[in-house]
Design an enzyme around this catalytic site. Structure first.
Site, short mmCIF file in Angstrom:
data_model
loop_
_atom_site.label_atom_id
_atom_site.label_comp_id
_atom_site.label_asym_id
_atom_site.label_seq_id
_atom_site.Cartn_x
_atom_site.Cartn_y
_atom_site.Cartn_z
N LYS A 49 0.70 -1.25 -0.01
CA LYS A 49 -0.04 0.07 -0.01
C LYS A 49 0.51 1.34 -0.11
O LYS A 49 0.71 2.16 -0.75
CB LYS A 49 -0.91 -0.16 1.10
N GLY A 183 -12.54 4.37 6.67
CA GLY A 183 -11.73 4.12 7.61
C GLY A 183 -10.15 4.11 6.93
O GLY A 183 -9.97 4.73 5.67
N GLU A 188 -7.07 5.68 2.32
CA GLU A 188 -5.87 5.62 1.74
C GLU A 188 -6.01 5.09 0.42
O GLU A 188 -5.30 5.63 -0.44
CB GLU A 188 -5.04 4.44 2.42
N HIS A 441 14.67 24.98 11.70
CA HIS A 441 14.15 25.99 10.93
C HIS A 441 14.86 26.12 9.54
O HIS A 441 15.86 25.84 9.35
CB HIS A 441 14.37 27.45 11.60
N GLU A 446 8.95 22.22 13.45
CA GLU A 446 9.23 23.17 14.54
C GLU A 446 7.92 23.62 15.01
O GLU A 446 8.09 24.31 16.04
CB GLU A 446 10.25 24.05 13.92
#
Length: 464
Positions: A49, A183, A188, A441, A446
């Site tokens: 998958k 679900g 997906e 960064h 972050e």
């Protein structure tokens, strides 16, 4: 004397780990597998998958590359190339699982196993060896690790649709597909087929997809589905599937709508794979279709254990692996490690992945007062692409203790980031620990250490 100290029925991720660790600790171990060495995850689940998810992201990656100055040509997707490459990788992994067991000294049996009694297993013919003569072995202890299997809903014409196992072996990609279920699997595969160019209809019973996830995260996904070209049919269910004269299918919904499609894909859940195991010859108790076990994964028949999806608790591959490892050490080692199952992280590999660990806002608020920290912003990577999708990030904090008890995210690399967040939640870190951590960064991650003020404060909600 029994033939084995431990016999494992099912060579999925959990069964393989249990067998290997037991053998490494000196046990005489045997394993029986009817078809898929490595189990559902390796053959018909997580691994193939995820490969298909990568494939489905190709068109957007190419478009992004053009936005950043690359001369990219989109000549369309070749389904056969993807499936053949996926099959080669799965064959390779199957071999690795067999090799791991063999090197650990585990005896391998290819065929369907069933229990004759509480210490006797018969291994008969299976899909990979239909000529096998039945063979009986005995074991001091037995582990049931047969996983789960997809189910179709009890509606007219259900046999006209496919399930997730079938989706990995379609000869051609359907130009249109109707996926039933909101679900993990439904969401997906909706993203996969839409990304590869299919017209996708997604039908689910709830008002939002992904029942059990944080509601705010579900809402973000509900907004994102149409942005990916997926037609959403929420709060509705199929009543019947009808064949059409041109070979296509008609899906009749309970709200009166109909959908005409090339393929109907049922992502309507899975059930423990216990049929034909011979459990009726033992004292193993079954409840709700699942094998009942105690905290040590022992069934109601002493000496018989069960791990993974067959117990229908936390149905995730890493959980089955952990259960298998813990059980093997409990039985055969002088030590036993532990895992924090309460803080099991989870991810949904949509085109913008979602991931969570710990409590949802709703769960935490039912236990006490909480602070919610959240942020929604356009990631830097998308600034040149013209897309306006936003990352969403959320912390759930117990107000009194200031412990971070839940973390939720939707956006690029959410699953990768959440693995680190799972360590923090498992360790019981506080919001102050997050605040004193310096960010990297510029990254999306972050934001988890720069959210300073609560988005809102929620008082305890009485359930019911």
């Amino acid at each position: 004397m029994p033939d084995f100290d431990l016999f494992v029925i099912g060579a999925g991720s959990g069964g393989v780990r249990c067998a290997r660790i037991a053998a490494q600790n000196g046990a005489r171990v045997g394993v029986a597998e009817a078809r898929h060495w490595g189990g559902t995850c390796v053959n018909l689940g997580c691994v193939p998958k995820k490969l298909m998810v990568y494939a489905s992201e190709g068109a957007e990656l190419a478009a992004d590359a053009r936005a950043y100055g690359w001369d990219m040509q989109d000549k369309g997707h070749d389904w056969r190339t993807l499936i053949d490459a996926k099959d080669r990788e799965i064959d390779r992994l199957d071999g690795i699982y067999r090799s791991m067991l063999d090197k650990a000294g585990v005896a391998l049996f290819t065929g369907r196993a069933r229990l004759v009694d509480s210490q006797t297993i018969e291994i008969g013919p299976g899909p990979l060896d239909e000529t096998r003569e039945p063979q009986r072995v005995t074991a001091r202890r037995i582990v049931i690790a047969t996983g789960g299997r997809p189910v179709r809903p009890p509606i007219e014409g259900a046999e006209l649709g496919i399930v997730s196992d079938d989706a990995f072996h379609l000869d051609t990609r359907p130009a249109s597909i109707c996926i039933i279920g909101g679900g993990y699997i439904g969401v997906e595969f909706a993203g996969i087929f839409a990304g590869l160019g299919s017209k996708v209809d997604l039908v689910f019973r709830q008002s939002l997809p992904l029942r059990g996830f944080d509601n705010e995260l579900r809402e973000k996904l509900g907004d994102a589905l149409p942005e990916h070209g997926i037609a959403v049919h929420a709060a509705t269910s199929p009543e019947r599937i009808l064949p059409l004269s041109d070979g296509r299918r008609q899906v009749v919904l309970d709200n009166g709508e109909t959908i005409e499609t090339d393929c109907v894909f049922f992502a309507t859940g899975r059930k423990p794979n216990i049929d034909g195991l011979g459990l009726e010859a033992t004292r193993v108790k079954i409840a709700g279709g699942a094998v009942v076990v105690d905290q040590a994964n022992e069934t109601t028949d002493p000496g018989i254990y069960a791990i993974g999806d067959v117990t229908d608790r936390i149905n995730l591959t890493p959980v089955a692996i952990a259960e298998g490892h813990v059980l093997a050490e409990h039985l055969f080692a002088d030590h036993a490690r532990s895992w924090s199952f309460d803080t099991t992280p989870k991810a949904v590999f949509f085109s913008e992945p979602l991931a969570s660990v710990g409590k949802t806002e709703e769960e935490a608020a039912s236990e006490g007062d909480i602070d919610i920290y959240s942020a929604s912003f356009r990631p830097l990577r998308q600034t040149l692409t013209g897309r306006h999708r936003k990352a969403f990030m959320k912390l759930v904090v117990e107000r009194e203790s200031q412990k971070v008890v839940g973390v939720h995210m939707m956006g690029e690399a959410a699953a990768e980031i959440m693995q680190g967040m799972a360590i923090a939640v498992t360790a019981g870190l506080t919001k102050r620990d997050f605040d004193r951590t310096i960010g990297i960064h510029p990254t999306t991650a972050e934001e988890f250490v720069t959210m300073r003020s609560p988005t809102r404060q929620v008082s305890r909600r009485e359930e019911g």
